[in-house]
Design a protein around this motif. Sequence first.
Motif, PDB file in Angstrom:
ATOM      1  N   LEU A  16       0.836  -1.200   0.000  1.00  0.00           N
ATOM      2  CA  LEU A  16       0.000   0.000   0.000  1.00  0.00           C
ATOM      3  C   LEU A  16       0.870   1.248   0.000  1.00  0.00           C
ATOM      4  O   LEU A  16       1.986   1.235   0.528  1.00  0.00           O
ATOM      5  CB  LEU A  16      -0.898   0.032   1.244  1.00  0.00           C
ATOM      6  CG  LEU A  16      -1.821  -1.156   1.476  1.00  0.00           C
ATOM      7  CD1 LEU A  16      -2.556  -0.986   2.796  1.00  0.00           C
ATOM      8  CD2 LEU A  16      -2.796  -1.303   0.338  1.00  0.00           C
ATOM      9  N   THR A  17       0.337   2.322  -0.555  1.00  0.00           N
ATOM     10  CA  THR A  17       1.087   3.588  -0.545  1.00  0.00           C
ATOM     11  C   THR A  17       0.753   4.435   0.677  1.00  0.00           C
ATOM     12  O   THR A  17       1.502   5.332   1.031  1.00  0.00           O
ATOM     13  CB  THR A  17       0.800   4.407  -1.819  1.00  0.00           C
ATOM     14  OG1 THR A  17      -0.603   4.612  -1.929  1.00  0.00           O
ATOM     15  CG2 THR A  17       1.320   3.687  -3.053  1.00  0.00           C
ATOM     16  N   ALA A  18      -0.374   4.165   1.330  1.00  0.00           N
ATOM     17  CA  ALA A  18      -0.761   4.931   2.520  1.00  0.00           C
ATOM     18  C   ALA A  18       0.184   4.621   3.676  1.00  0.00           C
ATOM     19  O   ALA A  18       0.769   3.538   3.746  1.00  0.00           O
ATOM     20  CB  ALA A  18      -2.189   4.585   2.916  1.00  0.00           C
ATOM     21  N   SER A  19       0.304   5.566   4.587  1.00  0.00           N
ATOM     22  CA  SER A  19       1.161   5.348   5.754  1.00  0.00           C
ATOM     23  C   SER A  19       0.471   4.415   6.747  1.00  0.00           C
ATOM     24  O   SER A  19      -0.761   4.315   6.778  1.00  0.00           O
ATOM     25  CB  SER A  19       1.491   6.675   6.439  1.00  0.00           C
ATOM     26  OG  SER A  19       0.344   7.178   7.104  1.00  0.00           O
ATOM     27  N   LEU A  20       1.260   3.789   7.575  1.00  0.00           N
ATOM     28  CA  LEU A  20       0.740   2.900   8.604  1.00  0.00           C
ATOM     29  C   LEU A  20      -0.222   3.645   9.518  1.00  0.00           C
ATOM     30  O   LEU A  20      -1.299   3.148   9.840  1.00  0.00           O
ATOM     31  CB  LEU A  20       1.909   2.309   9.408  1.00  0.00           C
ATOM     32  CG  LEU A  20       1.527   1.271  10.427  1.00  0.00           C
ATOM     33  CD1 LEU A  20       2.420   0.050  10.281  1.00  0.00           C
ATOM     34  CD2 LEU A  20       1.647   1.817  11.816  1.00  0.00           C
ATOM     35  N   GLU A  21       0.153   4.849   9.913  1.00  0.00           N
ATOM     36  CA  GLU A  21      -0.682   5.645  10.812  1.00  0.00           C
ATOM     37  C   GLU A  21      -2.042   5.948  10.201  1.00  0.00           C
ATOM     38  O   GLU A  21      -3.066   5.877  10.876  1.00  0.00           O
ATOM     39  CB  GLU A  21       0.032   6.953  11.189  1.00  0.00           C
ATOM     40  CG  GLU A  21       1.239   6.764  12.075  1.00  0.00           C
ATOM     41  CD  GLU A  21       2.505   6.379  11.284  1.00  0.00           C
ATOM     42  OE1 GLU A  21       2.486   6.404  10.012  1.00  0.00           O
ATOM     43  OE2 GLU A  21       3.506   6.045  11.922  1.00  0.00           O
ATOM     44  N   LYS A  22      -2.077   6.286   8.918  1.00  0.00           N
ATOM     45  CA  LYS A  22      -3.348   6.598   8.252  1.00  0.00           C
ATOM     46  C   LYS A  22      -4.242   5.363   8.169  1.00  0.00           C
ATOM     47  O   LYS A  22      -5.451   5.457   8.372  1.00  0.00           O
ATOM     48  CB  LYS A  22      -3.097   7.171   6.861  1.00  0.00           C
ATOM     49  CG  LYS A  22      -2.666   8.613   6.877  1.00  0.00           C
ATOM     50  CD  LYS A  22      -2.590   9.168   5.478  1.00  0.00           C
ATOM     51  CE  LYS A  22      -2.156  10.625   5.543  1.00  0.00           C
ATOM     52  NZ  LYS A  22      -2.099  11.228   4.212  1.00  0.00           N
ATOM     53  N   VAL A  23      -3.663   4.227   7.851  1.00  0.00           N
ATOM     54  CA  VAL A  23      -4.467   3.002   7.733  1.00  0.00           C
ATOM     55  C   VAL A  23      -5.031   2.605   9.096  1.00  0.00           C
ATOM     56  O   VAL A  23      -6.205   2.263   9.216  1.00  0.00           O
ATOM     57  CB  VAL A  23      -3.647   1.856   7.109  1.00  0.00           C
ATOM     58  CG1 VAL A  23      -4.418   0.545   7.154  1.00  0.00           C
ATOM     59  CG2 VAL A  23      -3.270   2.194   5.678  1.00  0.00           C
ATOM     60  N   VAL A  24      -4.212   2.664  10.137  1.00  0.00           N
ATOM     61  CA  VAL A  24      -4.685   2.327  11.483  1.00  0.00           C
ATOM     62  C   VAL A  24      -5.783   3.290  11.916  1.00  0.00           C
ATOM     63  O   VAL A  24      -6.822   2.874  12.433  1.00  0.00           O
ATOM     64  CB  VAL A  24      -3.516   2.316  12.501  1.00  0.00           C
ATOM     65  CG1 VAL A  24      -4.033   2.200  13.926  1.00  0.00           C
ATOM     66  CG2 VAL A  24      -2.550   1.180  12.188  1.00  0.00           C
ATOM     67  N   ALA A  25      -5.586   4.569  11.693  1.00  0.00           N
ATOM     68  CA  ALA A  25      -6.589   5.572  12.073  1.00  0.00           C
ATOM     69  C   ALA A  25      -7.898   5.342  11.311  1.00  0.00           C
ATOM     70  O   ALA A  25      -8.982   5.399  11.889  1.00  0.00           O
ATOM     71  CB  ALA A  25      -6.063   6.980  11.809  1.00  0.00           C
ATOM     72  N   HIS A  26      -7.799   5.043  10.026  1.00  0.00           N
ATOM     73  CA  HIS A  26      -8.994   4.797   9.215  1.00  0.00           C
ATOM     74  C   HIS A  26      -9.745   3.578   9.728  1.00  0.00           C
ATOM     75  O   HIS A  26     -10.978   3.601   9.851  1.00  0.00           O
ATOM     76  CB  HIS A  26      -8.603   4.614   7.747  1.00  0.00           C
ATOM     77  CG  HIS A  26      -9.768   4.410   6.846  1.00  0.00           C
ATOM     78  ND1 HIS A  26     -10.194   3.164   6.464  1.00  0.00           N
ATOM     79  CD2 HIS A  26     -10.610   5.299   6.274  1.00  0.00           C
ATOM     80  CE1 HIS A  26     -11.247   3.288   5.687  1.00  0.00           C
ATOM     81  NE2 HIS A  26     -11.527   4.575   5.540  1.00  0.00           N
ATOM     82  N   ARG A  27      -9.027   2.507  10.040  1.00  0.00           N
ATOM     83  CA  ARG A  27      -9.663   1.299  10.580  1.00  0.00           C
ATOM     84  C   ARG A  27     -10.352   1.582  11.913  1.00  0.00           C
ATOM     85  O   ARG A  27     -11.445   1.080  12.176  1.00  0.00           O
ATOM     86  CB  ARG A  27      -8.628   0.186  10.782  1.00  0.00           C
ATOM     87  CG  ARG A  27      -8.088  -0.393   9.525  1.00  0.00           C
ATOM     88  CD  ARG A  27      -8.988  -1.522   9.100  1.00  0.00           C
ATOM     89  NE  ARG A  27      -8.447  -2.112   7.898  1.00  0.00           N
ATOM     90  CZ  ARG A  27      -8.612  -3.353   7.549  1.00  0.00           C
ATOM     91  NH1 ARG A  27      -9.309  -4.156   8.321  1.00  0.00           N
ATOM     92  NH2 ARG A  27      -8.122  -3.809   6.434  1.00  0.00           N
ATOM     93  N   ALA A  28      -9.711   2.375  12.769  1.00  0.00           N
ATOM     94  CA  ALA A  28     -10.288   2.689  14.082  1.00  0.00           C
ATOM     95  C   ALA A  28     -11.578   3.504  13.925  1.00  0.00           C
ATOM     96  O   ALA A  28     -12.586   3.217  14.573  1.00  0.00           O
ATOM     97  CB  ALA A  28      -9.276   3.441  14.935  1.00  0.00           C
ATOM     98  N   VAL A  29     -11.546   4.506  13.069  1.00  0.00           N
ATOM     99  CA  VAL A  29     -12.733   5.329  12.839  1.00  0.00           C
ATOM    100  C   VAL A  29     -13.856   4.480  12.261  1.00  0.00           C
ATOM    101  O   VAL A  29     -15.015   4.580  12.691  1.00  0.00           O
ATOM    102  CB  VAL A  29     -12.403   6.523  11.905  1.00  0.00           C
ATOM    103  CG1 VAL A  29     -13.665   7.217  11.421  1.00  0.00           C
ATOM    104  CG2 VAL A  29     -11.481   7.507  12.609  1.00  0.00           C
ATOM    105  N   LEU A  30     -13.541   3.624  11.313  1.00  0.00           N
ATOM    106  CA  LEU A  30     -14.556   2.749  10.712  1.00  0.00           C
ATOM    107  C   LEU A  30     -15.178   1.830  11.759  1.00  0.00           C
ATOM    108  O   LEU A  30     -16.398   1.665  11.812  1.00  0.00           O
ATOM    109  CB  LEU A  30     -13.928   1.925   9.589  1.00  0.00           C
ATOM    110  CG  LEU A  30     -14.859   1.017   8.797  1.00  0.00           C
ATOM    111  CD1 LEU A  30     -15.948   1.821   8.098  1.00  0.00           C
ATOM    112  CD2 LEU A  30     -14.057   0.209   7.786  1.00  0.00           C
TER     113      LEU A  30
END
Length: 119
Positions: A16-30
Amino acid sequence: MLKIVYTTEGITVTRLTASLEKVVAHRAVLAVRLGHALRIEKGTATLLFPRQLEAVAPLAQVLELSHVDSDYLEGSFSGVWISQDNEEEGVFLVQLPAKVESRIAALWQATRLLTSVPL
């Protein structure tokens, strides 16, 4: 970043091109929006690679490689494990240098072609 998905059906490896922090944050919000429990913790993941793939050896500079048997090496790396509650299925995220991530993703594809590793 590498996303390694572990399910009862098998393992998939995606770059993935997204950062680890962005993916984790997105999963948490979802999870919060859907009302699902979410477990996020540091962890270690492993992937098996056939020894016959010569491109595995250079990874020893950045991954911990262990001898499993005469046919396979196991690559271990630290990252973030995301799952629902205590499920064995989940997503493992790891941030490595771009070249290493590309090599691991390519090796995983080659491994799938050489073995019967399911999607």
